[in-house]
Design an enzyme around this catalytic site. Structure first.
Site, PDB file in Angstrom:
ATOM      1  N   SER A   1      -9.080  46.414 -28.899  1.00 25.91           N
ATOM      2  CA  SER A   1      -9.533  46.165 -30.272  1.00 25.91           C
ATOM      3  C   SER A   1     -10.258  47.380 -30.804  1.00 25.91           C
ATOM      4  O   SER A   1     -10.849  48.165 -30.041  1.00 25.91           O
ATOM      5  CB  SER A   1     -10.468  44.949 -30.309  1.00 25.91           C
ATOM      6  OG  SER A   1     -11.126  44.851 -31.552  1.00 25.91           O
TER       7      SER A   1
ATOM      8  N   TYR B   1     -18.051  40.223 -27.481  1.00 26.76           N
ATOM      9  CA  TYR B   1     -16.647  40.601 -27.659  1.00 26.76           C
ATOM     10  C   TYR B   1     -16.478  42.110 -27.580  1.00 26.76           C
ATOM     11  O   TYR B   1     -15.601  42.627 -26.875  1.00 26.76           O
ATOM     12  CB  TYR B   1     -16.160  40.082 -29.004  1.00 26.76           C
ATOM     13  CG  TYR B   1     -14.702  40.368 -29.308  1.00 26.76           C
ATOM     14  CD1 TYR B   1     -13.689  39.653 -28.691  1.00 26.76           C
ATOM     15  CD2 TYR B   1     -14.341  41.358 -30.230  1.00 26.76           C
ATOM     16  CE1 TYR B   1     -12.342  39.903 -28.985  1.00 26.76           C
ATOM     17  CE2 TYR B   1     -13.007  41.615 -30.521  1.00 26.76           C
ATOM     18  CZ  TYR B   1     -12.016  40.895 -29.901  1.00 26.76           C
ATOM     19  OH  TYR B   1     -10.711  41.144 -30.187  1.00 26.76           O
TER      20      TYR B   1
END
Length: 702
Positions: A579, A592
């Site tokens: 990501s 995250y």
């Protein structure tokens, strides 16, 4: 009045009067219908084997006069899936005129080019070598099939005598000869010498049957095949035990699959020394009966008889001399043995080529075995794609059936090696191979995609499949998985339920991948979840699940996959879907973002470690993939919207506006990024990060 399906014991009666009546008097449509239902039963003919035809009266577009046209399956087709586009339509009068210019056996091949001068339908498929065999028989509908039962008789020492006695002289016998113009003349001669016959048996090859209507032809074919099948059944075990009786006992079913899964990557790697291969495994009871028998050592080296068989299986298999219960946890114990056996097979095949080549033979092809037999375990087959590997397996089972039948009624006789070579390296066969479509970039490769049942994962799997790969997808949601797997055909996709935090799930999924496709080449770690919270609201449970799924999951899947890639010794790719958050510090994202950063650095570490094995490890960093992405469902989208002080529905536009290119990112964009790494153009690139985010300056790696 249709014959009841109960009439036939050994073949399926599939004629449906209602479907046939709906076709009316369209004889070409009835030909296609007959072909498809014949091809649906592998006892009648194998994939791509045999040929069917019909003759009709058409209006010549130039003279406007009526003329007879023969419609026949074109070169390389399969009657089970035959469509009108797969037919060749040819003028009968021109085909018959070819007899006037035929110069003899030495000039057989030149006749094939002349078929093009006989074409009536300009949309015709290339006419096959079988064209004159159908043209010179004066029947409206003709089937040329390769039923195991008929070939068993045709490939037996006493085949001619058995044919005459079994069918009371109604089936003529023509000795083995390579298909072509001269064989067509011999069929014509056999018919004239045996008026009133209902078919012709071709020695070592197959069966010709016919009828005045498509239905009569169909019934004739079924009756002859059923009678031959019953004859074999009546003789199994009568003269001697089938295949000389059982020599060894199989290990149980579960153990067979365990053994196959352990050895298959090593076999695949060795079988891929010339070009990468996809595999197929079967422990079908017919295979086990043969490979566990006393006659295996006698029959396997003889090779197959029917040309359709050995063109796909090679003339003989490789038989492994390894105990079925061999401990394979330490594969090094048999690794040198396997390498030596493959070396011997390649030397054998090379000598076979050198001993039989002609002055104009095509260059030697891949010298590795296609069929590998492991007594007590099963059969492996290797080819350029899954369908071809599976079909090769089916063809060898056909060959087993033929040997079983021939040995029961007489003695199995294989083709002389020179005859076999002349077909395998026939210039016309080579021309057919050269006409095959160009392979796609990922043809011959197998991809394993975690989280592949939806969103980004499914888009990646679809892109890889579209580029020719076999794909095996995993997911934790059964309904989603079943739906996703259902979008692929049996030779393209498969899947398994898998939790990336459970090593037993991972090992089981890779085992299923190996048993389905033979191994793995591309591993895409896409399984994930997202939790967006500030640190004071991030629980230990939140932290642990992010670390377990994203970090531990990527580690565990990669570790299990690397052992397979190393066993194959053909390199490979690992692509990790991380990501933008791995590189950019954003609000309310500590759990995250930390996990994603760990994924990226793990990728760098693995790239450095696995480079000597030619295993590339790269990262694709998406950002703001909202449409179609599973992680944006529920709390994550709400959390990100809250972090930026906007509404959930405003997220796509918000993310697009903050990119340099002002672009909304889709799941297909991420799939394109994965393909960029694995498609072949970046074969010397590893340890890289590809941002697919529309341009976020803060995420620039350098």
């Amino acid at each position: 009045m249709a014959i009841s399906e109960q009439t036939f014991k050994h073949v399926d009666y599939l004629w449906d009067d209602e479907k046939a009546d709906a076709l009316g008097d369209d004889q070409v449509a009835l030909l296609l219908y007959r072909s498809n239902i014949l091809g649906a039963d592998l006892r009648i003919t194998n994939y791509g084997g045999g040929n069917t035809s019909c003759k009709t009266i058409e209006k010549d577009p130039l003279t406007k006069k009526e003329t007879e046209v023969m419609w026949i399956k074109g070169s390389g087709g399969d009657i089970g899936t035959l469509k009108r586009s797969g037919l060749a339509g040819l003028y009968m009068d021109k085909l018959l005129s070819l007899k006037n210019v035929y110069r003899g056996l030495e000039f057989e091949d030149e006749m094939v080019a002349l078929f093009n001068h006989c074409i009536y339908d300009l949309d015709s498929k290339a006419p096959s070598i079988d064209t004159p065999l159908h043209a010179f028989l004066p029947f409206k509908h003709i089937d040329h099939l390769h039923p195991d039962a008929a070939i068993a008789i045709a490939a037996s020492k006493d085949g001619e005598k058995i044919t005459k006695e079994l069918f009371d002289g109604e089936i003529a016998w023509v000795p083995w000869q390579r298909p072509g113009f001269d064989l067509a003349l011999k069929l014509d001669k056999a018919l004239k010498e045996n008026p009133g016959i209902r078919g012709i048996m071709l020695g070592g090859h197959g069966l010709f049957t016919w009828g005045d209507t498509s239905y009569e032809c169909y019934i004739n074919s079924l009756e002859v095949i059923d009678k031959a099948s019953q004859y074999l059944e009546d003789n199994y075990g009568k003269k001697r035990p089938v295949f000389g009786g059982q020599k060894i006992q199989s290990v149980d079913s579960g153990k067979r699959k365990d053994q196959a899964a352990k050895i298959a990557p090593h076999l695949r790697g060795l079988a891929s020394s010339f070009n990468r291969m996809v595999g197929h495994f079967t422990d079908d009871e017919r295979v086990l009966e043969f490979i566990n028998s006393n006659d295996l050592d006698k029959l396997a080296p003889l090779g197959t008889s029917c040309p359709d068989h050995f063109l796909r299986t090679k003339i003989r298999p490789l038989v492994l001399d390894i105990p079925a219960d061999q401990d394979l946890n330490d594969i090094s114990s048999i690794k040198s043995y396997l390498e030596e056996e493959f070396k011997k097979y390649r030397e054998y095949y090379t000598q076979y080529y050198e001993d039989h080549k002609r002055h104009n033979s095509p260059a030697i092809r891949d010298s590795n075995p296609v069929i590998i037999l492991w007594p007590g375990v099963g059969m492996f087959s290797y080819a350029k794609n899954k369908q071809t590997a599976r079909v090769a397996s089916e063809f060898y089972i056909n060959a087993i059936n033929v040997m079983k039948g021939a040995e029961a009624i007489s003695e199995y006789v294989s083709l002389p090696l020179q005859e076999a070579f002349d077909i395998e390296y026939w210039l016309l066969e080579e021309a057919k191979l050269q006409r095959m479509p160009k392979e796609k970039p990922l043809s011959r490769k197998i991809a394993f995609v975690t989280g592949g049942a939806g969103g980004i994962g499914k888009a990646i799997a679809d892109r890889l499949a579209g580029e020719g790969a076999c794909v095996f997808i995993t997911d934790i949601n059964k309904d989603n998985l079943d739906q996703a797997v259902g979008t692929y055909d049996r030779d393209t996709g498969a899947g398994a339920l898998m939790d990336v935090t459970k090593m037993e799930d991972i090992e089981k999924a890779f085992k299923e991948t190996i048993l389905k496709f033979g191994g793995v080449d591309i591993i895409v770690n896409c399984a994930g979840l997202a939790i967006s919270k500030p640190i004071d609201q991030t629980s230990e449970k939140d932290w642990d699940i992010l670390q377990d799924v994203l970090v531990k999951g990527q580690f565990a899947v990669s570790k299990a996959g690397v052992s397979i890639l190393r066993a194959q010794n053909t390199g490979g790719d690992i692509v990790n879907i991380a990501s933008k958050n791995a590189l950019v510090s954003g609000p309310n994202n500590v759990g995250y973002g930390t996990a994603k950063a760990a994924q990226v650095h793990m990728s760098r570490l693995l790239a450095a470690e696995l480079g000597p094995d030619k295993i590339r490890v790269n990262v694709v960093n998406p950002d703001a993939v909202i449409e179609g992405s599973k992680i944006w469902e529920g709390a994550w989208a709400q959390g990100r919207a809250k972090a930026y002080g906007i509404k959930v529905e405003e997220l796509p536009a918000f993310y697009a506006k903050r990119t340099i290119m002002n672009e909304i990112i889709s799941v297909d964009d991420i799939a394109n990024g994965v393909f960029a790494f694995v498609g072949g153009d970046l074969s010397k690139s590893t340890g890289n990060i590809l941002n697919v985010d529309g341009g976020v300056a803060a995420a620039f790696v350098r």
